[in-house]
Motif scaffolding. Structure first.
Motif, PDB file in Angstrom:
ATOM      1  N   THR A  35      45.746  58.567  12.648  1.00 49.88           N
ATOM      2  CA  THR A  35      44.698  58.304  11.659  1.00 49.88           C
ATOM      3  C   THR A  35      43.838  57.122  12.088  1.00 49.88           C
ATOM      4  OG1 THR A  35      46.030  59.195   9.854  1.00 49.88           O
ATOM      5  CG2 THR A  35      44.265  57.663   9.250  1.00 49.88           C
ATOM      6  N   HIS A  36      44.478  56.083  12.619  1.00 46.55           N
ATOM      7  CA  HIS A  36      43.745  54.916  13.094  1.00 46.55           C
ATOM      8  C   HIS A  36      42.761  55.310  14.197  1.00 46.55           C
ATOM      9  CE1 HIS A  36      43.141  50.648  14.128  1.00 46.55           C
ATOM     10  NE2 HIS A  36      43.260  51.014  15.394  1.00 46.55           N
ATOM     11  N   ALA A  38      41.515  58.327  14.850  1.00 46.88           N
ATOM     12  CA  ALA A  38      40.474  59.203  14.315  1.00 46.88           C
ATOM     13  C   ALA A  38      39.443  58.425  13.497  1.00 46.88           C
ATOM     14  CB  ALA A  38      41.110  60.298  13.459  1.00 46.88           C
ATOM     15  N   ASP A  39      39.908  57.456  12.720  1.00 49.57           N
ATOM     16  CA  ASP A  39      38.975  56.662  11.903  1.00 49.57           C
ATOM     17  C   ASP A  39      37.988  55.883  12.769  1.00 49.57           C
ATOM     18  OD1 ASP A  39      40.076  57.566   9.563  1.00 49.57           O
ATOM     19  OD2 ASP A  39      41.265  55.757   9.167  1.00 49.57           O
ATOM     20  N   LEU A  40      38.473  55.311  13.869  1.00 47.68           N
ATOM     21  CA  LEU A  40      37.577  54.571  14.755  1.00 47.68           C
ATOM     22  C   LEU A  40      36.539  55.490  15.395  1.00 47.68           C
ATOM     23  CD1 LEU A  40      40.036  52.085  16.512  1.00 47.68           C
ATOM     24  CD2 LEU A  40      38.306  51.555  14.789  1.00 47.68           C
ATOM     25  N   ARG A  42      35.397  58.271  14.078  1.00 45.08           N
ATOM     26  CA  ARG A  42      34.435  58.630  13.028  1.00 45.08           C
ATOM     27  C   ARG A  42      33.422  57.513  12.813  1.00 45.08           C
ATOM     28  NH1 ARG A  42      39.262  60.547  10.469  1.00 45.08           N
ATOM     29  NH2 ARG A  42      39.328  62.838  10.426  1.00 45.08           N
ATOM     30  N   LYS A  43      33.907  56.280  12.800  1.00 45.66           N
ATOM     31  CA  LYS A  43      33.005  55.141  12.609  1.00 45.66           C
ATOM     32  C   LYS A  43      31.990  55.027  13.739  1.00 45.66           C
ATOM     33  CE  LYS A  43      36.240  52.350   9.884  1.00 45.66           C
ATOM     34  NZ  LYS A  43      37.107  51.136   9.860  1.00 45.66           N
ATOM     35  N   ASP A  48      33.608  64.975  11.433  1.00 43.04           N
ATOM     36  CA  ASP A  48      34.960  65.485  11.188  1.00 43.04           C
ATOM     37  C   ASP A  48      35.233  66.756  11.972  1.00 43.04           C
ATOM     38  OD1 ASP A  48      35.567  63.430   9.465  1.00 43.04           O
ATOM     39  OD2 ASP A  48      35.106  64.551   7.637  1.00 43.04           O
TER      40      ASP A  48
END
Length: 399
Positions: A35-36, A38-40, A42-43, A48
């Motif tokens: 998740t960490h 993937a979040d970076l 996305r930012k 998605d």
């Protein structure tokens, strides 16, 4: 190579790997670190739709939290798709690790935990490469990022990867332990053995002669293997390999002749046929021991051995396109490129079996799987530079 972000490149790369090493994520419980990552991404602007998990955990049957994380970046320049990969999981000894930097080295704050540089440093190299090309809008060919799960428990993520979701990459690069200038072009194969020994229980004080000790059977077999050169380092003419019995369990009381023992072992060799010979010698040694261990009535013990392949050996010529590309990238990053063959297993073993020849590069980890584990920052940063070269395909186009 000039750092795309100047001095900021090093700072961001180190911050990212420190953050990653602080996230718990042993095999089967990689969701938080995935998740960490993937979040970076996305930012940094990835939608998605570019980020997904495959069904590797379900296919492996281990009940893991998530499958492999697969990310695809469309190319901004023409060229063959490149796959960059690293495994997300760490060994259990890393749980609770707090990374601390002292000069050029990172270690765990506690002397009771490993660091987790294996393989969060590899994850950081791949992640940092992708974030660099996204944030700086650097030209790059189509890229696939593959963050595998459950590598430390038998390369299960790579074994069960959904190949159809990878985008048909032509050149594949894996980051794991070791020096950043060394390209691993081959690795050994490994078979796992589950050995079950059954004897006959009896009262060890009243009638030990009525029993058949499963422990005695196992001990005889192990002594046989050791005495005849089939346990540990194995050298038979031009053939070499290794074997190890790493788990033994049985018995519960000293006044009972033990009737059941379970052992787990492995056999490794770069030659599949010789690995099969090692397994055969294990089978014969345990069967001989069972026949030779009898009670007063002539009853003997029994042995059952099941074998499964953990991964097959592979070896690539230096002329393999991913190898020439990796060596060119190492040289472009200012290092002396070298190759080697290793006696451990890598995700690259299964990628090769899937028809995707994959070269493995190091990230500066040392003392992995121990409380002495460290990460050498200059080596890690060198690996990050190699990663950016690979991602932007600026090395020789001879590949």
């Amino acid at each position: 190579m000039t750092d795309p972000l100047g001095q900021n490149f090093d700072r961001l790369a180190v911050d990212r790997v420190m953050d990653l090493m602080a996230i718990p994520g042993p095999s089967g419980r990689e969701a938080a670190v995935a998740t960490h990552v993937a979040d970076l991404l996305r930012k940094a602007g990835l939608p998605d739709s570019a980020i997904r998990h495959d069904s590797a955990a379900r296919r492996a049957g281990t009940g893991g939290e998530v499958g492999n994380l697969i990310v695809k970046l469309p190319g901004t320049t023409r060229g063959p798709r490149r796959l960059m990969m690293a495994h997300l999981d760490t060994v259990p000894l890393c749980e609770g690790a707090e990374p601390v930097r002292k000069g050029d080295w990172v270690h765990a704050r506690s002397s009771e935990t490993a660091l987790g540089g294996d393989n969060r440093a590899g994850v950081a190299v791949v992640l940092n490469s992708a974030l660099t090309v996204l944030e700086q809008k650097l030209p790059h060919p189509p890229l696939t990022l593959l963050f595998t799960v459950q590598e430390e428990v038998g390369l299960l993520g790579a074994r069960n990867v959904t190949r159809g979701q990878l985008g048909k990459p032509s050149l594949c690069f894996n980051w794991d332990g070791g020096a950043p200038n060394i390209a691993v072009i081959g690795a050994t194969g490994d078979d796992h053995l589950d050995i079950e020994v059954r004897g006959l229980a009896s009262h060890a004080g009243g009638h030990p002669e009525d029993g058949v000790s499963a422990i005695a059977v196992a001990a005889r077999a192990i002594a046989d293997l050791t005495d005849n050169g089939w346990h540990g380092l194995i050298e038979k003419g031009r053939n070499t390999g290794t074997s190890n019995i790493g788990f033994v369990s049985g018995g519960g009381a000293t006044n009972v002749v033990t009737n059941h023992v379970v052992l787990r072992a492995e056999a490794r060799s770069h030659k599949p046929q010789f690995r099969r010979r090692i397994v055969s010698e294990f089978r014969k040694a345990f069967e001989r021991a069972a026949r030779a261990t009898t009670n007063a009535a002539g009853q003997a013990g029994q042995v059952q051995i099941s074998v499964r392949d953990k991964y097959e050996a592979f070896r690539m010529p230096k002329s393999t396109p991913c190898v020439t590309a990796a060596l060119a990238a190492v040289a472009k990053a200012g290092m002396d490129p070298q190759t080697r063959i290793v006696n451990g297993g890598l995700d690259a073993n299964w990628m090769y079996t899937h028809g995707l020849p994959t070269v493995t590069l190091g990230c500066g980890q040392a003392g992995i799987h121990t409380v002495e584990e460290t990460l050498h920052i200059p080596s890690f940063l060198a690996a990050c530079r190699v990663g950016v070269v690979v991602a932007t395909a600026t090395e020789s186009e001879a590949d």
